[in-house]
Write a protein that holds these residues in place. Structure first.
Motif, PDB file in Angstrom:
ATOM      1  N   LEU A 115      -0.295   9.239  -1.301  1.00 29.24           N
ATOM      2  CA  LEU A 115       0.568   8.724  -1.196  1.00 29.24           C
ATOM      3  C   LEU A 115       1.128   9.253   0.366  1.00 29.24           C
ATOM      4  N   GLU A 116       0.753  10.644   0.047  1.00 25.98           N
ATOM      5  CA  GLU A 116       1.483  11.769   1.375  1.00 25.98           C
ATOM      6  C   GLU A 116      -0.025  11.359   2.608  1.00 25.98           C
ATOM      7  N   ILE A 162      11.999   5.516  -2.509  1.00 24.87           N
ATOM      8  CA  ILE A 162      11.807   7.320  -2.625  1.00 24.87           C
ATOM      9  C   ILE A 162      10.384   7.116  -3.265  1.00 24.87           C
ATOM     10  N   PRO A 163       9.196   6.695  -2.901  1.00 24.54           N
ATOM     11  CA  PRO A 163       7.952   6.807  -3.606  1.00 24.54           C
ATOM     12  C   PRO A 163       7.932   7.813  -4.463  1.00 24.54           C
ATOM     13  N   ASN A 164       7.167   7.616  -5.408  1.00 24.50           N
ATOM     14  CA  ASN A 164       6.809   8.084  -7.040  1.00 24.50           C
ATOM     15  C   ASN A 164       5.928   9.366  -6.883  1.00 24.50           C
ATOM     16  N   LEU A 165       6.068  10.340  -6.496  1.00 29.49           N
ATOM     17  CA  LEU A 165       4.884  11.974  -5.327  1.00 29.49           C
ATOM     18  C   LEU A 165       4.596  12.378  -7.645  1.00 29.49           C
ATOM     19  N   GLU A 166       5.066  11.793  -8.143  1.00 24.62           N
ATOM     20  CA  GLU A 166       4.572  12.387  -9.678  1.00 24.62           C
ATOM     21  C   GLU A 166       3.545  12.634 -10.154  1.00 24.62           C
ATOM     22  N   PRO A 194       0.967  -1.384   0.340  1.00 20.14           N
ATOM     23  CA  PRO A 194      -0.492   0.352   0.322  1.00 20.14           C
ATOM     24  C   PRO A 194       0.875   1.345  -0.101  1.00 20.14           C
ATOM     25  N   ASP A 195       1.921   1.271   0.330  1.00 22.93           N
ATOM     26  CA  ASP A 195       2.836   2.571   0.404  1.00 22.93           C
ATOM     27  C   ASP A 195       3.361   2.489  -1.122  1.00 22.93           C
TER      28      ASP A 195
END
Length: 275
Positions: free
Chosen positions: A200-201, A123-127, A54-55
């Motif tokens: 995500l955040e 590092i999660p992709n936040l784009e 899930p993250d």
């Protein structure tokens, strides 16, 4: 015989199965896939599988196959198992996204979902994938809580859209929120794209059900939240149509989604003058 599998429809019910961790699973260092699942979807399964928790953490592993619809997650499974400290009687729920991707949810012996420790160097992709929008898109993240997101709009930079945005611009809350201009496109009744970054955040969920509510109403609309990591896309699916029609939403209306509780979003509606 395997079955073709497509995931273009966000309201589609993704196939799921669950597995209980047994002593044999731990001893053999591999996880068997249910034969019935392999019989139906085996022809679609790639030899390299991604398990996505899930993250957003992705784990690559090898899928080994043999006759009689037998298949196992093998190379890479041990590292996954050790990282999440999988023990006897843990339960894993797998949601099949496409030929190489599964969302995975892990439950411990109390049947509560675990806290997912981050994978080293992850590092999660936040784009946001703006290719899904085909129009003007703006994201402002001044304090890591509030995100402005403009959906697809045929009248880019048009004054008519800005009219419905004016009232929404005055919205403020201590809670996390994001804003969406309802797009004009086929299928709006079926699904609505929302910012990946917000999901995500704030851990709203991953292919879970969230509750939508509006001011002055005791009614809640359960709505499916679909996260397709491969396409970097998140959308409201099943349940969104009921919310849309029950609240008489129209193209160019602006909705502010405020996270007021875990998996609960209060929707503030700012209607376009033509609505």
């Amino acid at each position: 015989m395997g079955s073709d599998f497509k995931t273009d429809d966000p309201s589609f019910n993704y196939p799921r199965f669950f597995k209980i961790i047994l002593h044999d699973t731990i001893r053999e260092g591999r996880l068997a896939i249910p034969k019935k699942f392999v019989a139906i979807y085996g022809n679609c399964l790639s030899n390299c599988i991604n398990l996505i928790v899930p993250d957003g953490t992705k784990w690559e592993m090898e899928l080994s196959k043999s006759g009689n619809y037998e298949a196992w997650l093998q190379k890479g499974w041990k590292e996954f198992s050790e990282h999440y400290s999988l023990k006897h009687s843990y339960m894993l729920v797998f949601e099949y996204q496409d030929k190489s991707n599964f969302h995975v949810f892990i439950f411990d012996t109390t049947l509560l979902e675990i806290e997912y420790p981050r994978k080293p160097n992850f590092i999660p992709n936040l784009e946001l994938n703006t290719s899904q929008l085909n129009g003007s898109t703006e994201i402002e993240d001044s304090d890591s809580k509030n995100i402005e997101f403009e959906g697809k709009c045929n009248e880019s930079n048009g004054s008519t859209v800005s009219q419905s945005l004016e009232a929404a611009e005055k919205f403020s809350s201590a809670n996390p929120w994001f804003k969406v201009v309802l797009p004009s496109k086929k299928g709006l009744l079926q699904a609505l794209d929302i910012p990946n970054k917000f999901v995500l955040e704030h851990t709203v969920g991953c292919s879970h059900t969230v509750k939508l509510m509006v001011e002055g109403s005791k009614h809640c609309w359960p709505t499916k939240l679909h996260v397709i990591w491969k396409r970097n896309r998140t959308s409201f699916g099943r349940g969104w149509r009921a919310f849309f029609t029950d609240n008489s939403l129209k193209y160019r209306d602006v909705c502010v989604f405020e996270l007021v509780a875990t998996k609960t979003l209060k929707v503030h509606i700012f209607r376009h003058p033509s609505s």
